[in-house]
Write a protein that holds these residues in place. Structure first.
Motif, PDB file in Angstrom:
ATOM      1  N   MET A 186       0.809  -1.219   0.000  1.00  0.00           N
ATOM      2  CA  MET A 186       0.000   0.000   0.000  1.00  0.00           C
ATOM      3  C   MET A 186       0.842   1.267   0.000  1.00  0.00           C
ATOM      4  O   MET A 186       0.404   2.296  -0.510  1.00  0.00           O
ATOM      5  CB  MET A 186      -0.947   0.013   1.204  1.00  0.00           C
TER       6      MET A 186
ATOM      7  N   VAL B 108      -0.555   6.198   2.469  1.00  0.00           N
ATOM      8  CA  VAL B 108      -1.906   5.959   2.978  1.00  0.00           C
ATOM      9  C   VAL B 108      -1.902   5.432   4.407  1.00  0.00           C
ATOM     10  O   VAL B 108      -2.969   5.204   4.990  1.00  0.00           O
ATOM     11  CB  VAL B 108      -2.696   4.986   2.069  1.00  0.00           C
TER      12      VAL B 108
ATOM     13  N   GLN C  38      -6.235   8.888  -8.364  1.00  0.00           N
ATOM     14  CA  GLN C  38      -5.774   8.577  -7.011  1.00  0.00           C
ATOM     15  C   GLN C  38      -6.609   7.463  -6.397  1.00  0.00           C
ATOM     16  O   GLN C  38      -6.080   6.546  -5.763  1.00  0.00           O
ATOM     17  CB  GLN C  38      -5.875   9.822  -6.122  1.00  0.00           C
TER      18      GLN C  38
ATOM     19  N   PHE D  13      -5.385   3.578  -5.418  1.00  0.00           N
ATOM     20  CA  PHE D  13      -5.595   2.989  -4.100  1.00  0.00           C
ATOM     21  C   PHE D  13      -6.305   1.639  -4.219  1.00  0.00           C
ATOM     22  O   PHE D  13      -5.900   0.648  -3.605  1.00  0.00           O
ATOM     23  CB  PHE D  13      -6.409   3.941  -3.220  1.00  0.00           C
TER      24      PHE D  13
ATOM     25  N   ARG E 185      -4.116  -1.112  -5.381  1.00  0.00           N
ATOM     26  CA  ARG E 185      -3.238  -1.638  -4.328  1.00  0.00           C
ATOM     27  C   ARG E 185      -4.005  -2.559  -3.379  1.00  0.00           C
ATOM     28  O   ARG E 185      -3.450  -3.554  -2.885  1.00  0.00           O
ATOM     29  CB  ARG E 185      -2.587  -0.485  -3.559  1.00  0.00           C
TER      30      ARG E 185
ATOM     31  N   VAL F 231     -11.083   3.025   6.703  1.00  0.00           N
ATOM     32  CA  VAL F 231     -10.380   3.801   5.673  1.00  0.00           C
ATOM     33  C   VAL F 231     -11.151   5.106   5.499  1.00  0.00           C
ATOM     34  O   VAL F 231     -12.379   5.100   5.375  1.00  0.00           O
ATOM     35  CB  VAL F 231     -10.314   3.037   4.336  1.00  0.00           C
TER      36      VAL F 231
ATOM     37  N   GLN G  45      -7.041  12.755  -0.557  1.00  0.00           N
ATOM     38  CA  GLN G  45      -6.146  12.068   0.355  1.00  0.00           C
ATOM     39  C   GLN G  45      -6.890  10.891   0.970  1.00  0.00           C
ATOM     40  O   GLN G  45      -8.058  11.032   1.352  1.00  0.00           O
ATOM     41  CB  GLN G  45      -5.671  12.993   1.482  1.00  0.00           C
ATOM     42  N   ILE G  46      -6.225   9.759   1.071  1.00  0.00           N
ATOM     43  CA  ILE G  46      -6.813   8.557   1.667  1.00  0.00           C
ATOM     44  C   ILE G  46      -5.880   8.062   2.762  1.00  0.00           C
ATOM     45  O   ILE G  46      -4.658   8.019   2.567  1.00  0.00           O
ATOM     46  CB  ILE G  46      -7.019   7.450   0.606  1.00  0.00           C
ATOM     47  N   LYS G  47      -6.449   7.687   3.908  1.00  0.00           N
ATOM     48  CA  LYS G  47      -5.661   7.144   5.006  1.00  0.00           C
ATOM     49  C   LYS G  47      -6.321   5.870   5.543  1.00  0.00           C
ATOM     50  O   LYS G  47      -7.548   5.795   5.648  1.00  0.00           O
ATOM     51  CB  LYS G  47      -5.534   8.154   6.155  1.00  0.00           C
TER      52      LYS G  47
END
Length: 204
Positions: A76, A80, A134, A138, A141, A160, A171-173
């Protein structure tokens, strides 16, 4: 520790942990694996594995969790994942970590079963063509993690999260990188996660 994303001194860790534990307005949270100690005075959350009632000790559980972190990280990427510092308490040997704290009021859930998630993501990707790329990167992945490692990222609820930064960029976390395995996951749950990922991918 190779499971840490930063190198800091033991004194720095002790100082931050003391600041957290000294807060009279501490908030405690419990998850399936982790206990979390949250202070408004620190940018970090102190976490330790529960271990109680398990045939495995906290050290073994922590070791398993950190091995999974490394596998998730390899696929990943750090962009993230939250920053984390892994350590042990000297007097008891208790394994713990300091993990980056997000202000969740600024973030929205990306996972299945969250109200309005598809509409929220669609609005976000409509702001900038790069946001769709984006999102797809993600999701690619997430698929690689399952195909290469046999690990299923819990793409449900608020494990998530996403937001748009000041420039309107997506933005992704990942808040919780704990995964199930393809062999042990419930087939119906796995089908729901796959369907949700496909719905996200097909947003225009």
């Amino acid at each position: 520790s190779q499971s840490s994303t930063q190198e800091v001194s033991p004194d720095s860790i002790a100082s931050e942990l003391t600041r957290i534990l000294g807060d009279k307005d501490l908030v405690f949270r419990q998850g399936f694996v982790w206990n979390a100690i949250i202070s408004g005075q620190s940018p970090w959350v102190a976490k330790y594995v529960k271990g109680e009632g398990s045939k495995y000790g906290a050290g073994q559980i922590m070791s398993t969790e950190m091995q999974q972190f490394l596998e998730v990280r390899a696929v990943m990427g750090d962009d993230v994942l939250l920053e984390q510092i892994v350590f042990r308490l000297e007097d008891r040997g208790t394994p713990m970590m300091l993990q980056e704290k997000l202000n969740l009021k600024d973030w929205s859930a990306l996972g299945a079963h969250s109200d309005g998630v598809l509409e929220d993501v669609e609005a976000a990707i409509s702001r900038d063509p790069e946001n769709r790329s984006q999102l797809h990167a993600f999701l690619d992945r997430v698929t690689r993690l399952e195909d290469e490692k046999g690990l299923i990222l819990d793409l449900s609820g608020d494990n998530v999260v996403f937001r748009l930064d000041a420039a309107g960029k997506l933005q992704i976390k990942i808040l919780d990188y704990g995964c199930t395995t393809r062999e042990t996951d419930d087939p119906d749950r796995l089908k729901q996660l796959h369907e949700h990922a496909e719905k996200l991918r097909n947003l225009t």
